[in-house]
Scaffold this motif. Structure first.
Motif, PDB file in Angstrom:
ATOM      1  N   MET A  56     -34.119 -22.880 -90.356  1.00  0.00           N
ATOM      2  CA  MET A  56     -34.659 -21.724 -89.252  1.00  0.00           C
ATOM      3  C   MET A  56     -36.124 -20.989 -89.953  1.00  0.00           C
ATOM      4  O   MET A  56     -37.052 -20.520 -89.348  1.00  0.00           O
ATOM      5  N   LEU A  57     -36.331 -21.100 -91.349  1.00  0.00           N
ATOM      6  CA  LEU A  57     -36.766 -20.354 -91.769  1.00  0.00           C
ATOM      7  C   LEU A  57     -38.754 -21.262 -91.676  1.00  0.00           C
ATOM      8  O   LEU A  57     -40.210 -21.059 -91.817  1.00  0.00           O
ATOM      9  N   THR A  58     -37.729 -22.724 -91.412  1.00  0.00           N
ATOM     10  CA  THR A  58     -39.447 -23.038 -91.198  1.00  0.00           C
ATOM     11  C   THR A  58     -39.922 -23.168 -89.933  1.00  0.00           C
ATOM     12  O   THR A  58     -40.520 -23.246 -89.301  1.00  0.00           O
ATOM     13  N   SER A  59     -38.891 -23.300 -89.083  1.00  0.00           N
ATOM     14  CA  SER A  59     -39.791 -22.973 -87.320  1.00  0.00           C
ATOM     15  C   SER A  59     -40.715 -21.538 -87.508  1.00  0.00           C
ATOM     16  O   SER A  59     -41.203 -21.554 -87.200  1.00  0.00           O
ATOM     17  N   SER A  60     -40.382 -20.737 -88.105  1.00  0.00           N
ATOM     18  CA  SER A  60     -40.861 -20.100 -88.368  1.00  0.00           C
ATOM     19  C   SER A  60     -42.432 -19.802 -89.041  1.00  0.00           C
ATOM     20  O   SER A  60     -43.236 -19.316 -88.015  1.00  0.00           O
ATOM     21  N   PHE A  61     -42.357 -20.420 -89.901  1.00  0.00           N
ATOM     22  CA  PHE A  61     -43.875 -21.271 -90.279  1.00  0.00           C
ATOM     23  C   PHE A  61     -44.299 -22.149 -89.020  1.00  0.00           C
ATOM     24  O   PHE A  61     -45.615 -21.911 -88.903  1.00  0.00           O
ATOM     25  N   LEU A  62     -44.145 -22.748 -88.275  1.00  0.00           N
ATOM     26  CA  LEU A  62     -44.537 -23.163 -87.419  1.00  0.00           C
ATOM     27  C   LEU A  62     -44.774 -22.785 -85.692  1.00  0.00           C
ATOM     28  O   LEU A  62     -45.778 -22.658 -84.825  1.00  0.00           O
ATOM     29  N   LEU A  63     -44.363 -21.223 -85.764  1.00  0.00           N
ATOM     30  CA  LEU A  63     -45.201 -20.207 -84.706  1.00  0.00           C
ATOM     31  C   LEU A  63     -46.153 -19.291 -85.223  1.00  0.00           C
ATOM     32  O   LEU A  63     -46.642 -18.979 -84.620  1.00  0.00           O
ATOM     33  N   ILE A  64     -46.932 -19.929 -86.336  1.00  0.00           N
ATOM     34  CA  ILE A  64     -47.412 -18.734 -87.024  1.00  0.00           C
ATOM     35  C   ILE A  64     -49.567 -19.163 -86.183  1.00  0.00           C
ATOM     36  O   ILE A  64     -50.499 -17.976 -86.191  1.00  0.00           O
ATOM     37  N   LYS A  65     -49.580 -20.347 -85.998  1.00  0.00           N
ATOM     38  CA  LYS A  65     -50.933 -20.462 -85.207  1.00  0.00           C
ATOM     39  C   LYS A  65     -51.398 -20.034 -83.833  1.00  0.00           C
ATOM     40  O   LYS A  65     -52.289 -19.842 -83.456  1.00  0.00           O
ATOM     41  N   PRO A  66     -49.634 -20.473 -82.814  1.00  0.00           N
ATOM     42  CA  PRO A  66     -49.399 -20.489 -81.936  1.00  0.00           C
ATOM     43  C   PRO A  66     -49.382 -18.361 -81.430  1.00  0.00           C
ATOM     44  O   PRO A  66     -50.409 -17.974 -81.095  1.00  0.00           O
ATOM     45  N   LEU A  67     -48.879 -17.684 -82.334  1.00  0.00           N
ATOM     46  CA  LEU A  67     -48.849 -16.181 -82.814  1.00  0.00           C
ATOM     47  C   LEU A  67     -50.394 -15.457 -82.275  1.00  0.00           C
ATOM     48  O   LEU A  67     -51.164 -14.913 -82.423  1.00  0.00           O
ATOM     49  N   ASN A  68     -50.840 -15.965 -84.067  1.00  0.00           N
ATOM     50  CA  ASN A  68     -52.380 -16.262 -83.869  1.00  0.00           C
ATOM     51  C   ASN A  68     -53.176 -16.089 -82.677  1.00  0.00           C
ATOM     52  O   ASN A  68     -54.453 -15.060 -82.614  1.00  0.00           O
ATOM     53  N   ALA A  69     -52.972 -16.872 -82.270  1.00  0.00           N
ATOM     54  CA  ALA A  69     -53.784 -16.733 -80.867  1.00  0.00           C
ATOM     55  C   ALA A  69     -53.595 -15.843 -79.831  1.00  0.00           C
ATOM     56  O   ALA A  69     -54.141 -15.782 -78.897  1.00  0.00           O
ATOM     57  N   LEU A  70     -52.186 -15.607 -79.708  1.00  0.00           N
ATOM     58  CA  LEU A  70     -51.376 -14.715 -78.744  1.00  0.00           C
ATOM     59  C   LEU A  70     -51.923 -13.537 -79.009  1.00  0.00           C
ATOM     60  O   LEU A  70     -52.197 -12.773 -78.518  1.00  0.00           O
ATOM     61  N   LEU A  71     -51.795 -13.035 -80.266  1.00  0.00           N
ATOM     62  CA  LEU A  71     -52.559 -11.676 -81.279  1.00  0.00           C
ATOM     63  C   LEU A  71     -54.098 -11.858 -80.520  1.00  0.00           C
ATOM     64  O   LEU A  71     -54.275 -10.741 -80.048  1.00  0.00           O
ATOM     65  N   LEU A  72     -54.773 -12.883 -79.896  1.00  0.00           N
ATOM     66  CA  LEU A  72     -55.841 -12.225 -79.323  1.00  0.00           C
ATOM     67  C   LEU A  72     -55.661 -11.955 -77.788  1.00  0.00           C
ATOM     68  O   LEU A  72     -57.016 -11.605 -76.945  1.00  0.00           O
ATOM     69  N   GLY A  73     -54.841 -12.127 -77.285  1.00  0.00           N
ATOM     70  CA  GLY A  73     -54.278 -11.982 -76.004  1.00  0.00           C
ATOM     71  C   GLY A  73     -53.695 -13.317 -75.008  1.00  0.00           C
ATOM     72  O   GLY A  73     -53.909 -13.733 -75.733  1.00  0.00           O
ATOM     73  N   GLU A  74     -53.365 -12.971 -74.288  1.00  0.00           N
ATOM     74  CA  GLU A  74     -52.743 -14.046 -73.354  1.00  0.00           C
ATOM     75  C   GLU A  74     -53.439 -14.541 -72.658  1.00  0.00           C
ATOM     76  O   GLU A  74     -53.937 -16.160 -72.729  1.00  0.00           O
ATOM     77  N   ASP A  75     -55.043 -13.986 -72.064  1.00  0.00           N
ATOM     78  CA  ASP A  75     -55.756 -15.232 -71.500  1.00  0.00           C
ATOM     79  C   ASP A  75     -56.069 -16.578 -72.370  1.00  0.00           C
ATOM     80  O   ASP A  75     -56.613 -17.859 -72.460  1.00  0.00           O
ATOM     81  N   TYR A  76     -56.309 -15.962 -73.429  1.00  0.00           N
ATOM     82  CA  TYR A  76     -57.478 -16.892 -75.169  1.00  0.00           C
ATOM     83  C   TYR A  76     -56.344 -18.187 -75.704  1.00  0.00           C
ATOM     84  O   TYR A  76     -56.473 -18.762 -75.644  1.00  0.00           O
ATOM     85  N   ALA A  77     -54.978 -17.435 -75.857  1.00  0.00           N
ATOM     86  CA  ALA A  77     -53.440 -18.176 -75.809  1.00  0.00           C
ATOM     87  C   ALA A  77     -53.997 -19.608 -74.347  1.00  0.00           C
ATOM     88  O   ALA A  77     -53.684 -20.357 -75.767  1.00  0.00           O
ATOM     89  N   ARG A  78     -53.876 -18.988 -73.723  1.00  0.00           N
ATOM     90  CA  ARG A  78     -53.521 -19.863 -72.446  1.00  0.00           C
ATOM     91  C   ARG A  78     -54.561 -21.158 -72.961  1.00  0.00           C
ATOM     92  O   ARG A  78     -54.618 -21.845 -72.836  1.00  0.00           O
ATOM     93  N   SER A  79     -55.629 -20.635 -72.947  1.00  0.00           N
ATOM     94  CA  SER A  79     -57.620 -21.021 -73.301  1.00  0.00           C
ATOM     95  C   SER A  79     -57.500 -21.836 -74.249  1.00  0.00           C
ATOM     96  O   SER A  79     -58.115 -23.643 -74.135  1.00  0.00           O
ATOM     97  N   MET A  80     -56.194 -21.842 -75.481  1.00  0.00           N
ATOM     98  CA  MET A  80     -56.104 -23.211 -76.488  1.00  0.00           C
ATOM     99  C   MET A  80     -54.818 -23.720 -76.477  1.00  0.00           C
ATOM    100  O   MET A  80     -54.651 -23.733 -77.236  1.00  0.00           O
ATOM    101  N   GLY A  81     -54.266 -23.486 -74.515  1.00  0.00           N
ATOM    102  CA  GLY A  81     -53.206 -24.451 -74.576  1.00  0.00           C
ATOM    103  C   GLY A  81     -52.008 -23.692 -74.995  1.00  0.00           C
ATOM    104  O   GLY A  81     -50.937 -24.611 -75.125  1.00  0.00           O
ATOM    105  N   VAL A  82     -51.776 -22.427 -75.031  1.00  0.00           N
ATOM    106  CA  VAL A  82     -49.671 -22.326 -75.329  1.00  0.00           C
ATOM    107  C   VAL A  82     -49.338 -21.419 -74.996  1.00  0.00           C
ATOM    108  O   VAL A  82     -49.811 -21.210 -73.611  1.00  0.00           O
TER     109      VAL A  82
END
Length: 80
Positions: free
Chosen positions: A1-27
């Motif tokens: 379960m803790l490993t699943s939280s680590f798998l969300l790090i990169k998409p969360l970083n993309a979302l941190l910069l905004g929804e549009d940016y995250a969508r453009s990155m393929g999230v």
């Protein structure tokens, strides 16, 4: 379960910069939000359950539990 939280790090970083940016990155933003809520709820549940068991074992209720065990009847609403 803790490993699943680590798998969300990169998409969360993309979302941190905004929804549009995250969508453009393929999230997939909707799936990411569902995953965040699921993982956070599961981690909170595990921590709460662990703390509950730890507190129940150290509160000094052992004497009361032993008293009930001598009479072979469990008190209502306890973990004895």
């Amino acid at each position: 379960m803790l490993t699943s939280s680590f798998l969300l790090i990169k998409p969360l970083n993309a979302l941190l910069l905004g929804e549009d940016y995250a969508r453009s990155m393929g999230v997939n933003v909707y799936s990411l939000r569902v995953a965040i809520i699921t993982v956070a709820s599961a981690l909170a549940g595990v921590v709460t359950a662990t703390a509950w068991v730890g507190l129940n074992s150290t509160t000094g209720d052992n004497r009361r539990c032993m008293w009930w065990r001598e009479r072979e009847a469990a008190p209502p609403f306890t973990a004895c």
